[in-house]
Design an enzyme around this catalytic site. Structure first.
Site, PDB file in Angstrom:
ATOM      1  N   LEU A  30       6.772  -5.548   1.383  1.00 47.74           N
ATOM      2  CA  LEU A  30       6.803  -4.300   0.612  1.00 47.74           C
ATOM      3  C   LEU A  30       6.074  -3.229   1.414  1.00 47.74           C
ATOM      4  CD1 LEU A  30       7.335  -2.691  -2.031  1.00 47.74           C
ATOM      5  CD2 LEU A  30       5.147  -3.569  -2.876  1.00 47.74           C
ATOM      6  N   ILE A  33       2.474  -6.687   3.522  1.00 43.77           N
ATOM      7  CA  ILE A  33       2.497  -5.242   3.308  1.00 43.77           C
ATOM      8  C   ILE A  33       2.965  -4.595   4.602  1.00 43.77           C
ATOM      9  CG2 ILE A  33       1.161  -3.196   2.661  1.00 43.77           C
ATOM     10  CD1 ILE A  33       1.452  -5.353   0.408  1.00 43.77           C
ATOM     11  N   LYS A  34       3.975  -3.738   4.490  1.00 42.37           N
ATOM     12  CA  LYS A  34       4.537  -3.088   5.681  1.00 42.37           C
ATOM     13  C   LYS A  34       3.780  -1.799   5.982  1.00 42.37           C
ATOM     14  CE  LYS A  34       9.241  -3.236   6.595  1.00 42.37           C
ATOM     15  NZ  LYS A  34      10.668  -3.110   6.233  1.00 42.37           N
ATOM     16  N   ILE A  35       3.315  -1.692   7.215  1.00 45.99           N
ATOM     17  CA  ILE A  35       2.607  -0.496   7.690  1.00 45.99           C
ATOM     18  C   ILE A  35       3.307  -0.020   8.962  1.00 45.99           C
ATOM     19  CG2 ILE A  35       0.444   0.356   8.689  1.00 45.99           C
ATOM     20  CD1 ILE A  35      -1.066  -1.581   6.887  1.00 45.99           C
TER      21      ILE A  35
END
Length: 370
Positions: free
Chosen positions: A111, A142-144
């Site tokens: 996400l 978690i997408k960064i």
């Protein structure tokens, strides 16, 4: 005897196929479970554009949007409210993959933080914490974005024990910086006395967009016969860097404490040029300890006519010659990667804005009828 599933066969070469798609329908119908069982799909990635299509193209989300609107939530909070619910559900579906013998090798669901935060280090860290806590699943990533501003956020989030999918990578220098941020984050965590054996990360290298930008330059420089080869060459070179970095004594010390290498993930693997095979970027980059995240159409195409084989380290001499030749003729791949990063942020901002507008309309309708 049933024919062998060609997508599943990729796993024989130690590469994991993840699905670059999510919506409620694919989970409601049991099709997601089928992809896991039949095709051997081992994870899932999402982004704002995928959620925008899912939310705007039907009525599956209307009730949730209405409920959150009546609670007085902002448009962005409403989006993350429905997205978190979908991601939790997908994470639960992939838990059996995550819990396989090699714990934590796969089974991850990603996400993304708001694309509006791509140039905001502190904002990214804060939202990553909120989303990590909200999803509350061991197998979420978690997408960064791997922007210059994202590097410190990646390091910090890894040091806090989050699983991170670094997205929007187009160049070798930035990829190296991302691997460094991951390792430094693990070292920070060790120094603080915390375990590192359950942390996973991938570095998502975007492919087809590179060729879309570079191929016309190749024509101009008389290198038209190399069209469609630059992205693959860069990916192969990034894998050589991966092997050096994660084979180093520095990383071995972390490995002794249970650290896992940050795997390379091939993204943007659907062919944008109709002259190319629709499975070009999947076939070319099958190799050990890597991930390929594919949209549904590419997965279906590979299931139909893909040719699985380990090719990631083939023709490295040709790869090096091509990259040297580009430098000779003045094609600056660092400038290319920066342009693609800027455009990539914009490409995620637009559907995100559209998504928030769609939620706003739905919210107004809900409040008017309440």
């Amino acid at each position: 005897m049933a024919a062998e599933n060609l997508v599943k066969k990729i796993h024989d070469f130690e590469q994991s196929i993840w699905l670059d798609f999510i919506d409620r329908k694919i989970m409601d119908t049991g099709d997601m479970q089928k992809l896991i069982d039949v095709d051997g799909v081992r994870g899932l990635t999402s982004n704002p554009a995928i959620f925008e299509k899912a939310i705007s193209s039907g009525t599956d989300y209307d009730e949730d949007i209405k409920k959150l609107a009546l609670e007085g939530k902002s448009n962005e909070d409403i989006f993350y409210g429905v997205a978190v619910a979908d991601i939790q559900r997908a994470a639960d579906l992939f838990l059996s993959v995550y819990d396989e013998e090699v714990r934590g090798a796969d089974g991850y669901v990603s996400l993304e933080v708001s694309p509006f935060l791509a140039r905001d280090t502190q904002g990214t860290i804060e939202q990553a914490r909120v989303l990590w806590k909200a999803v509350d699943r061991r197998n979420v990533m978690i997408k960064i974005p791997g922007t210059a501003e994202g590097l410190a956020a990646i390091r910090q989030c890894i040091s806090e024990g989050m699983n991170i999918n670094v997205t929007l990578l187009f160049g070798l220098a930035r990829y190296e910086a991302v691997a460094e941020a991951y390792i430094s984050g693990l070292e920070d965590r060790v120094k603080a006395g915390h375990p590192i054996d359950s942390i996973a990360s991938v570095a998502s290298f975007f492919l087809s967009r590179i060729d879309v930008l570079v191929d016309p330059m190749l024509d101009e420089k008389g290198l038209g016969d190399q069209k469609g080869e630059v992205a693959i060459a860069l990916a192969k070179q990034s894998y050589a860097i991966y092997k050096t970095v994660f084979g180093s004594d520095r990383f071995k010390k972390l490995e002794e404490q249970g650290a896992k290498p940050q795997r390379l993930l091939w993204a943007s693997t659907s062919s944008k040029n109709p002259a190319f095979s629709d499975v070009k970027y999947v076939e070319a980059l099958i190799g050990p300890k890597t991930v390929n995240t594919v949209p549904m159409e590419t997965l279906e195409a590979f299931r139909d006519h893909g040719q699985p084989d380990s090719r990631l380290e083939s023709n490295m001499e040709g790869v090096n010659q091509l990259l040297d030749k580009l430098a000779e003729v003045g094609i600056d791949l660092d400038a290319v990667s920066q342009q693609l990063e800027d455009e990539g942020i914009e490409k995620f901002n637009k559907p995100y804005e559209k998504l928030l507008e769609a939620i706003d309309k739905q919210k107004e309708k809900s409040l008017a009828s309440a």
